[in-house]
Design a protein around this motif. Structure first.
Motif, PDB file in Angstrom:
ATOM      1  N   GLU A  93      -3.010  52.557  32.102  1.00 27.69           N
ATOM      2  CA  GLU A  93      -3.375  53.931  31.686  1.00 27.69           C
ATOM      3  C   GLU A  93      -2.441  54.996  32.348  1.00 27.69           C
ATOM      4  N   CYS A  94      -1.831  54.763  33.534  1.00 27.28           N
ATOM      5  CA  CYS A  94      -1.095  55.714  34.064  1.00 27.28           C
ATOM      6  C   CYS A  94       0.586  55.827  33.594  1.00 27.28           C
ATOM      7  N   PHE A  95       1.017  54.654  33.377  1.00 27.59           N
ATOM      8  CA  PHE A  95       2.334  54.466  32.958  1.00 27.59           C
ATOM      9  C   PHE A  95       2.747  54.021  31.563  1.00 27.59           C
ATOM     10  N   GLY A  96       1.717  53.709  30.661  1.00 27.13           N
ATOM     11  CA  GLY A  96       1.954  53.066  29.607  1.00 27.13           C
ATOM     12  C   GLY A  96       1.971  51.523  29.306  1.00 27.13           C
ATOM     13  N   GLU A  97       1.618  51.255  28.101  1.00 31.08           N
ATOM     14  CA  GLU A  97       1.453  49.990  27.774  1.00 31.08           C
ATOM     15  C   GLU A  97       2.691  48.975  28.390  1.00 31.08           C
ATOM     16  N   ALA A  98       3.952  49.489  28.167  1.00 33.33           N
ATOM     17  CA  ALA A  98       4.952  48.722  28.585  1.00 33.33           C
ATOM     18  C   ALA A  98       5.085  48.510  29.941  1.00 33.33           C
ATOM     19  N   TRP A  99       4.630  49.471  30.964  1.00 36.95           N
ATOM     20  CA  TRP A  99       4.603  48.904  32.152  1.00 36.95           C
ATOM     21  C   TRP A  99       3.448  48.227  32.665  1.00 36.95           C
ATOM     22  N   GLY A 100       2.411  48.349  31.697  1.00 35.51           N
ATOM     23  CA  GLY A 100       1.138  47.264  32.319  1.00 35.51           C
ATOM     24  C   GLY A 100       1.463  45.927  31.901  1.00 35.51           C
ATOM     25  N   ALA A 101       2.322  45.684  30.827  1.00 37.14           N
ATOM     26  CA  ALA A 101       2.653  44.531  30.562  1.00 37.14           C
ATOM     27  C   ALA A 101       3.559  43.851  31.691  1.00 37.14           C
ATOM     28  N   VAL A 102       4.687  44.751  32.222  1.00 35.98           N
ATOM     29  CA  VAL A 102       5.541  44.298  33.191  1.00 35.98           C
ATOM     30  C   VAL A 102       4.694  44.090  34.526  1.00 35.98           C
ATOM     31  N   CYS A 103       3.601  44.728  34.840  1.00 36.70           N
ATOM     32  CA  CYS A 103       2.706  44.646  35.727  1.00 36.70           C
ATOM     33  C   CYS A 103       2.036  43.149  35.813  1.00 36.70           C
ATOM     34  N   VAL A 104       1.600  42.842  34.473  1.00 37.89           N
ATOM     35  CA  VAL A 104       0.890  41.602  34.233  1.00 37.89           C
ATOM     36  C   VAL A 104       1.946  40.568  34.553  1.00 37.89           C
ATOM     37  N   TYR A 105       3.211  40.651  33.992  1.00 39.42           N
ATOM     38  CA  TYR A 105       4.125  39.692  34.213  1.00 39.42           C
ATOM     39  C   TYR A 105       4.549  39.349  35.530  1.00 39.42           C
ATOM     40  N   LEU A 106       4.677  40.456  36.463  1.00 39.70           N
ATOM     41  CA  LEU A 106       5.213  40.324  37.685  1.00 39.70           C
ATOM     42  C   LEU A 106       3.975  39.646  38.633  1.00 39.70           C
ATOM     43  N   ILE A 107       2.673  39.919  38.208  1.00 38.50           N
ATOM     44  CA  ILE A 107       1.479  39.268  38.820  1.00 38.50           C
ATOM     45  C   ILE A 107       1.550  37.913  38.427  1.00 38.50           C
ATOM     46  N   TRP A 108       1.878  37.491  37.334  1.00 40.11           N
ATOM     47  CA  TRP A 108       2.062  35.962  36.902  1.00 40.11           C
ATOM     48  C   TRP A 108       2.992  35.380  37.608  1.00 40.11           C
ATOM     49  N   VAL A 109       4.179  35.982  37.726  1.00 42.29           N
ATOM     50  CA  VAL A 109       5.421  35.299  38.303  1.00 42.29           C
ATOM     51  C   VAL A 109       5.032  35.287  39.836  1.00 42.29           C
ATOM     52  N   SER A 110       4.368  36.322  40.543  1.00 38.13           N
ATOM     53  CA  SER A 110       3.936  35.930  42.062  1.00 38.13           C
ATOM     54  C   SER A 110       3.060  35.108  42.097  1.00 38.13           C
ATOM     55  N   VAL A 111       2.171  34.808  41.454  1.00 34.24           N
ATOM     56  CA  VAL A 111       1.009  33.722  41.578  1.00 34.24           C
ATOM     57  C   VAL A 111       1.735  32.320  41.512  1.00 34.24           C
ATOM     58  N   ALA A 112       2.590  32.189  40.093  1.00 28.99           N
ATOM     59  CA  ALA A 112       3.023  31.022  39.921  1.00 28.99           C
ATOM     60  C   ALA A 112       3.979  30.649  40.947  1.00 28.99           C
ATOM     61  N   THR A 113       4.911  31.541  41.471  1.00 28.50           N
ATOM     62  CA  THR A 113       6.051  31.048  42.519  1.00 28.50           C
ATOM     63  C   THR A 113       5.108  30.763  43.742  1.00 28.50           C
ATOM     64  N   ASP A 114       4.216  31.569  44.223  1.00 27.42           N
ATOM     65  CA  ASP A 114       3.550  31.348  45.366  1.00 27.42           C
ATOM     66  C   ASP A 114       2.805  29.847  45.408  1.00 27.42           C
ATOM     67  N   ASN A 115       2.232  29.561  44.244  1.00 27.80           N
ATOM     68  CA  ASN A 115       1.549  28.472  44.217  1.00 27.80           C
ATOM     69  C   ASN A 115       2.626  27.183  44.058  1.00 27.80           C
ATOM     70  N   ALA A 116       3.618  27.256  43.476  1.00 26.50           N
ATOM     71  CA  ALA A 116       4.641  26.253  43.378  1.00 26.50           C
ATOM     72  C   ALA A 116       5.443  26.415  44.775  1.00 26.50           C
ATOM     73  N   PHE A 117       5.155  27.131  45.571  1.00 20.77           N
ATOM     74  CA  PHE A 117       5.815  27.070  47.015  1.00 20.77           C
ATOM     75  C   PHE A 117       4.895  26.500  48.077  1.00 20.77           C
ATOM     76  N   LYS A 118       3.644  26.464  47.675  1.00 20.22           N
ATOM     77  CA  LYS A 118       2.784  25.994  48.848  1.00 20.22           C
ATOM     78  C   LYS A 118       2.883  24.601  48.922  1.00 20.22           C
ATOM     79  N   PRO A 119       2.697  23.448  47.848  1.00 20.41           N
ATOM     80  CA  PRO A 119       2.920  22.326  48.151  1.00 20.41           C
ATOM     81  C   PRO A 119       4.024  21.605  48.894  1.00 20.41           C
ATOM     82  N   PRO A 120       5.043  22.002  48.494  1.00 19.50           N
ATOM     83  CA  PRO A 120       6.292  21.556  49.416  1.00 19.50           C
ATOM     84  C   PRO A 120       6.375  21.979  50.615  1.00 19.50           C
TER      85      PRO A 120
END
Length: 130
Positions: A91-118
């Motif tokens: 809403e504040c920065f436009g659809e492209a930045w919303g997509a970037v935000c969602v992608y970065l959240i996904w990357v953050s969660v995926a890498t965090d969850n991949a890091f925990k077991p090892p």
């Protein structure tokens, strides 16, 4: 009714309130959400001592985590949506930045969850002397 808020968002299903979350549970939840868990910090404790780590565990939630949580809660409350954490960015920065935000959240969660077991395995082996 705010002109930029769609009427379906104001439906009672989305506007009911949950019981309040008190300060320390919020601090702990947000800290572990942002940092994962303290596994793997043993070398830094050995290098600097217990005092600084206990001080850090007490101060970090108040200095960094609670303001971060307050911003996300405020923005999330303004956009009663399942994707409120990213909806306000869009809403504040436009659809492209919303997509970037969602992608970065996904990357953050995926890498965090991949890091925990090892990391857990490594800490477990080290604690057994292996």
């Amino acid at each position: 009714h705010h002109p930029s808020v769609p009427p379906e968002v104001l439906h009672p299903h989305y506007t009911h309130t949950a019981p309040p979350l008190t300060l320390w549970p919020l601090a702990v939840l947000t800290f572990y959400n942002l940092s994962g868990f303290p596994s793997g910090i043993e070398p830094s404790i050995c290098a600097t001592g217990n005092f600084y780590h206990i001080l850090g565990f007490l101060l970090f939630p108040l200095v960094w985590t609670l303001p971060d949580a307050a911003i996300m809660a405020e923005m999330g409350a303004a956009f009663r949506d399942h994707s409120a954490g990213a909806a306000w960015v869009e809403e504040c920065f436009g659809e492209a930045w919303g997509a970037v935000c969602v992608y970065l959240i996904w990357v953050s969660v995926a890498t965090d969850n991949a890091f925990k077991p090892p990391c857990s395995w490594s800490t477990s082996r080290a604690s057994r002397g292996g």
